[in-house]
Design a protein around this motif. Structure first.
Motif, short mmCIF file in Angstrom:
data_model
loop_
_atom_site.label_atom_id
_atom_site.label_comp_id
_atom_site.label_asym_id
_atom_site.label_seq_id
_atom_site.Cartn_x
_atom_site.Cartn_y
_atom_site.Cartn_z
N PHE A 123 -18.79 -2.99 -6.63
CA PHE A 123 -17.97 -2.60 -7.49
C PHE A 123 -18.48 -1.87 -8.63
O PHE A 123 -18.07 -0.94 -9.12
CB PHE A 123 -17.14 -3.74 -7.95
N LYS A 124 -19.77 -2.53 -9.34
CA LYS A 124 -20.24 -1.95 -10.33
C LYS A 124 -20.97 -0.40 -10.26
O LYS A 124 -20.97 0.33 -10.94
CB LYS A 124 -21.52 -2.86 -10.91
N SER A 125 -21.36 -0.56 -8.93
CA SER A 125 -22.07 0.79 -8.57
C SER A 125 -21.20 2.00 -8.31
O SER A 125 -21.33 3.11 -8.73
CB SER A 125 -23.07 0.55 -7.56
N CYS A 126 -19.91 1.67 -7.94
CA CYS A 126 -18.93 2.52 -7.35
C CYS A 126 -17.81 2.89 -8.30
O CYS A 126 -16.92 3.83 -7.99
CB CYS A 126 -18.35 2.23 -5.92
N ARG A 127 -17.58 1.85 -9.18
CA ARG A 127 -16.28 2.17 -9.97
C ARG A 127 -16.62 2.04 -11.57
O ARG A 127 -15.94 1.31 -12.21
CB ARG A 127 -15.33 0.90 -9.71
N LYS A 128 -17.74 2.83 -11.71
CA LYS A 128 -17.92 2.81 -13.14
C LYS A 128 -16.84 3.43 -14.15
O LYS A 128 -16.75 2.82 -15.27
CB LYS A 128 -19.33 3.72 -13.33
#
Length: 889
Positions: free
Chosen positions: A848-853
């Motif tokens: 989530f942190k890498s794809c939904r910044k």
């Protein structure tokens, strides 16, 4: 103006007549001196009469030297405008104002496509405003961002321009239902007034009331509105299906329903006009010339905007901002290239390996105009009809007619490829689809329609879409000749026509573009070169069933499963004469060059349908009854294996046997299951609120679980209890068990469903008492007060502001159910943060942190009012759960 004396009438007529000749008249004729001389009265009397008419609002007065007077209504009619300004320093200033006002677009003219793709919708709105004596209620439906609010406001402007409503600039009243979704009583007071103060329903009687997103109001309030729709102009809008959240009583009182189309359903020409229009508007706003590269324009044109026109506007503004930030502030013109486009559009640009000369020409937005119509296409179809006239008159043989048509079509195709030379992602995508269509046609009929023809046909379709000018306009002008031409080729080129119809059908299904009859003739001319070669498989098959979609459904499933179109279908309504179906089958058999035809029928007279057909069919005809999807799959597989028709029928008949299973149900205790994604304590609190709403104790178990814990106990719960329904903040997806969201109970969308589940335990009076108790106990505010330790008023105020900002940041509107559910979720989230017991992990947190910044940044900003007020931080894990709630609702 009654009771005028003779001189007053002469003054009025003189000024009115000269005003109507204002453009060519000498300005001196509008002075008191000239009037006095023409009417043989004193200058003082002339001045007195002129000033009296000015005070009554009939004349316009310019206090220059000399003073001039003009007839207001005559000026407005002459310039086709409405004078909003009444004070001018000179006649020159008045003329400049009138000319600018005349050029200014009025009401519906401001909508791009008002005379094309939106013409029907505009006509509906115009009629609703005009309908005597006080207009008609209107419901605007359509996806978010399509322009419903714009149409509502333009409808009011139209009504004001036509003097159907008072010309009050404050006469357009807007009520945004979503803002009051969780507080129906406040919404009621705003709409209907409170303590002697008039509400919007009353205050808007002389204007237009726009009730935006009416589906956010509960059914009770919708019903109350429906009782006060007489003698008023009121416009509703919704993004939902009309049957989902709208009261039946309200729908029955709205005679005009306008379906506003999504951006992608409008013509390519209109989409291009919209792009140009909003770039020009941005140019006016920032007072800078704007130029755009062809690559960037094509990318905008080919992108599918999920957020419709609203997202298109946002993308154009983002592009201008990016261009400005990347050096554009230093240039005379703002240049928009592909790299300035928003990321989602930029990612969709197709990368090519074309190393030829790059077209870097910049297009000036102010000089861009979309050409509508194509003389070349019209000339082509006019030529078809002209040569058909010569054939009918004996001036051409059929072979000469075909040869000349084929030559003309070849020249038109050369024009598309070499002269028009258009190519973009949309055309390439069409080519890909058409190549697949041709692959199937080539395989079925043993012909070779090439990839080059797919390229040409893609450009032809795109050209027609872009022009917004369909060739059937030519058909309409020459209907009788067009009918005759089409009938001639249907007789003379049966095989080619059949293949063309099949290609047109696949184009319609995959590209959603309906080819008309004259366009199909283009295909026939191309197919004519394969004359004598067209042939298909040895066996064709048709499914015939009683009902409206039974045969079609079976054929679709089997064709898709087997990856090849093997079955055609005929659905037979119960009242259809069997002879009609027999005639269809006869024509079907004669449409193909095959040895065998299989008919899969359901029952009754269809089993002997061959008795009603003419003899000499020229094929082996096999009929098998009791058709099912399983049987059709079995027969389709045997057709692909090239089995003989007799063997297919024999083996399919033997395989057509039914099997059965009996599962006897054990007696279980009735229960209602409450589930929360937060913790079981929340579920227990909700269950107690529910239990406290019951008028008496009943023999139903109320069981509570936290969502993740429920997964471990699901099997044992279902083995012991008969779950009447599940209620809570998250759906555990228990098969064959109905679920009711807590937010649906709060908004009372499912209250009748909940009462129905309890009908075996409560009589009618007790169920009504239960309903009243739910109304009292399950208001959003009560639920929040019951679930959290926080001040409900304060936290709900913060959450409402946060959700509005979040919707703007994400470019999407949440449903009423999602709004209420998020209110509950976020209020509990705030309590967890305050009490320092937040969710510290999420199963997909790293991904989530890498794809939904972008979402994390937006949420952090939108929640800043809450975090700063309560002195807390919003962890990534909690943001991830909010994301899940919004996008997996």
């Amino acid at each position: 103006m009654n009771g005028l004396n003779r001189t007053q009438e002469d003054v009025l007529n003189y000024i009115e007549e000269n005003t109507r000749r204002f453009k060519e008249a000498d300005s001196s004729v509008f002075t008191a001196n000239c009037l006095a001389g023409k009417l043989n009265i004193s200058r003082n009397s002339a001045s007195q009469y002129l000033n009296e008419f000015e005070r009554e609002g009939v004349f316009l007065k310019i206090n220059s030297r000399p003073v001039y007077f003009f007839h207001i209504k005559a000026l407005e009619e002459l310039y086709r405008t409405r004078l909003q300004k009444r004070e001018f320093a000179s006649v020159t200033e008045l003329v400049r104002y009138l000319e600018m006002s005349a050029k200014r677009k009025k009401n519906f003219e401001k909508a791009v496509g008002y005379d094309a793709g939106l013409s029907y919708e505009v006509a509906q709105c115009r009629m609703a405003m005009e309908y005597p004596p006080h207009g008609l209620p209107v419901l605007l439906t359509g996806p978010a961002g399509t322009g419903k609010s714009m149409l509502a406001k333009l409808s009011w402007e139209y009504a004001a321009d036509q003097e159907l409503v008072a010309p009050d600039p404050e006469g357009f009243f807007v009520f945004k239902c979503m803002a009051w979704a969780g507080t129906p009583e406040k919404a009621r007071k705003i709409l209907f007034g409170d303590r002697g103060e008039a509400g919007l329903m009353e205050r808007s009687r002389q204007g237009v009331l726009y009730v935006k997103e009416v589906d956010y109001l509960n059914r009770e309030l919708q019903d109350q509105i429906s009782q006060d729709l007489d003698n008023r102009r009121i416009i509703f809008s919704t993004t939902q299906s009309m049957t989902e959240n709208l009261s039946r009583q309200l729908l029955q009182r709205i005679p005009v329903i306008v379906k506003v189309p999504p951006l992608e359903s409008r013509s390519v020409a209109e989409k291009e006009r919209l792009i140009i229009h909003y770039f020009k508007r941005e140019s006016d706003r920032i007072r800078r010339k704007i130029c755009i590269s062809q690559k960037a324009l094509d990318a905008l044109l080919n992108y599918r905007f999920p957020g419709n026109v609203r997202q298109l506007i946002s993308s154009i503004q983002t592009s201008c901002i990016n261009a400005y930030q990347l050096g554009g502030e230093r240039e005379e013109a703002l240049v928009i290239s592909a790299m300035h486009l928003p990321e989602d559009i930029l990612q969709g640009i197709r990368v090519t390996a074309d190393f030829g000369e790059v077209n870097r020409q910049l297009l000036d937005i102010d000089e861009l105009n979309v050409t509508v119509g194509s003389d070349r296409e019209r000339a082509l179809f006019e030529g078809f009809i002209r040569r058909y006239e010569r054939y009918e008159a004996g001036g051409l043989t059929f072979e000469e007619l075909v040869r000349k048509n084929v030559e003309e079509v070849g020249e038109y195709f050369d024009f598309l490829v070499f002269e028009k030379n258009i190519s973009n992602d949309k055309i390439r995508a069409m080519e890909s689809v058409l190549n697949e269509v041709f692959r199937k046609v080539n395989e079925q009929y043993d012909i070779q329609l090439s990839a080059n023809f797919a390229m040409v046909l893609a450009r032809m379709i795109y050209s027609s879409m872009r022009a917004g000018d369909r060739p059937d306009q030519v058909e309409g002008r020459h209907q009788e000749l067009s009918d005759g031409c089409y009938e001639l080729f249907s007789r003379k080129c049966e095989k080619e026509m059949a293949v063309a119809a099949e290609i047109a059908g696949m184009i319609s299904q995959n590209l959603e573009w309906e080819m008309n009859r004259l366009q199909r003739l283009l295909l026939v001319m191309k197919l004519y070169q394969f004359r004598g070669q067209i042939r298909g498989a040895d066996t064709r098959a048709m499914i015939i069933c009683h009902g409206y979609s039974t045969a079609g459904s079976i054929a679709d499933v089997v064709n898709q499963t087997l990856g090849k179109k093997l079955f055609d279908a005929v659905d037979m309504p119960m009242d259809t004469d069997i002879s009609v179906i027999a005639d269809k089958v006869y024509r079907y058999i004669n449409s193909f060059q095959v040895k065998n035809v299989l008919l899969l029928v359901d029952l009754g007279s269809l089993e002997t349908i061959d008795c009603l057909m003419r003899r000499g069919l020229g094929v082996n005809l096999g009929i098998i009854n009791n058709v099912s999807t399983r049987m059709a799959l079995d027969i389709g597989g045997k057709m692909l294996a090239r089995m003989e028709i007799g063997e297919i029928l024999e083996k399919a008949s033997l395989a057509s046997q039914a099997t059965y299973r009996l599962i006897e149900e054990q007696k279980k205790e009735d229960a209602i299951l409450f589930v929360s994604e937060l913790n079981s304590d929340v579920a227990q609190k909700v269950s107690r609120l529910f239990m406290n709403s019951l008028p008496r104790k009943i023999e139903i178990n109320l069981i509570c679980y936290e969502y993740t814990a429920l997964q471990d106990y699901r099997a044992s719960i279902l083995s012991r209890y008969h779950i009447l329904f599940v209620a809570g903040t998250v759906n555990p997806m228990m098969a064959d068990t109905p679920f009711v969201y807590l937010e649906d109970i709060i908004s009372f969308n499912k209250i009748d469903t909940v009462k129905q589940y309890l009908q075996d335990y409560l009589d009618e009076g007790e169920r009504e008492q239960f309903h009243r108790n739910l109304l009292k106990n399950f208001s959003l505010q009560n639920v929040i007060e019951y679930l959290t330790i926080l001040n409900a008023d304060k936290v709900l105020e913060f959450v409402d502001d946060t959700l509005e900002q979040l919707q703007i940041a994400l470019g999407r509107r949440f449903s009423a159910k999602t709004i209420i559910g998020l209110n509950i979720h976020i209020c509990c989230l705030v309590e967890r943060l305050v009490t320092k017991t937040p969710f510290t992990s999420h199963m997909n947190e790293e991904e989530f942190k890498s794809c939904r910044k972008d979402f994390i940044d937006a949420a952090t900003i939108c929640f800043s009012n809450i975090t700063s007020h309560y002195g807390v931080e919003l962890p990534i894990s909690e943001i991830a759960y909010i994301y899940d709630y919004i996008y997996h609702d």
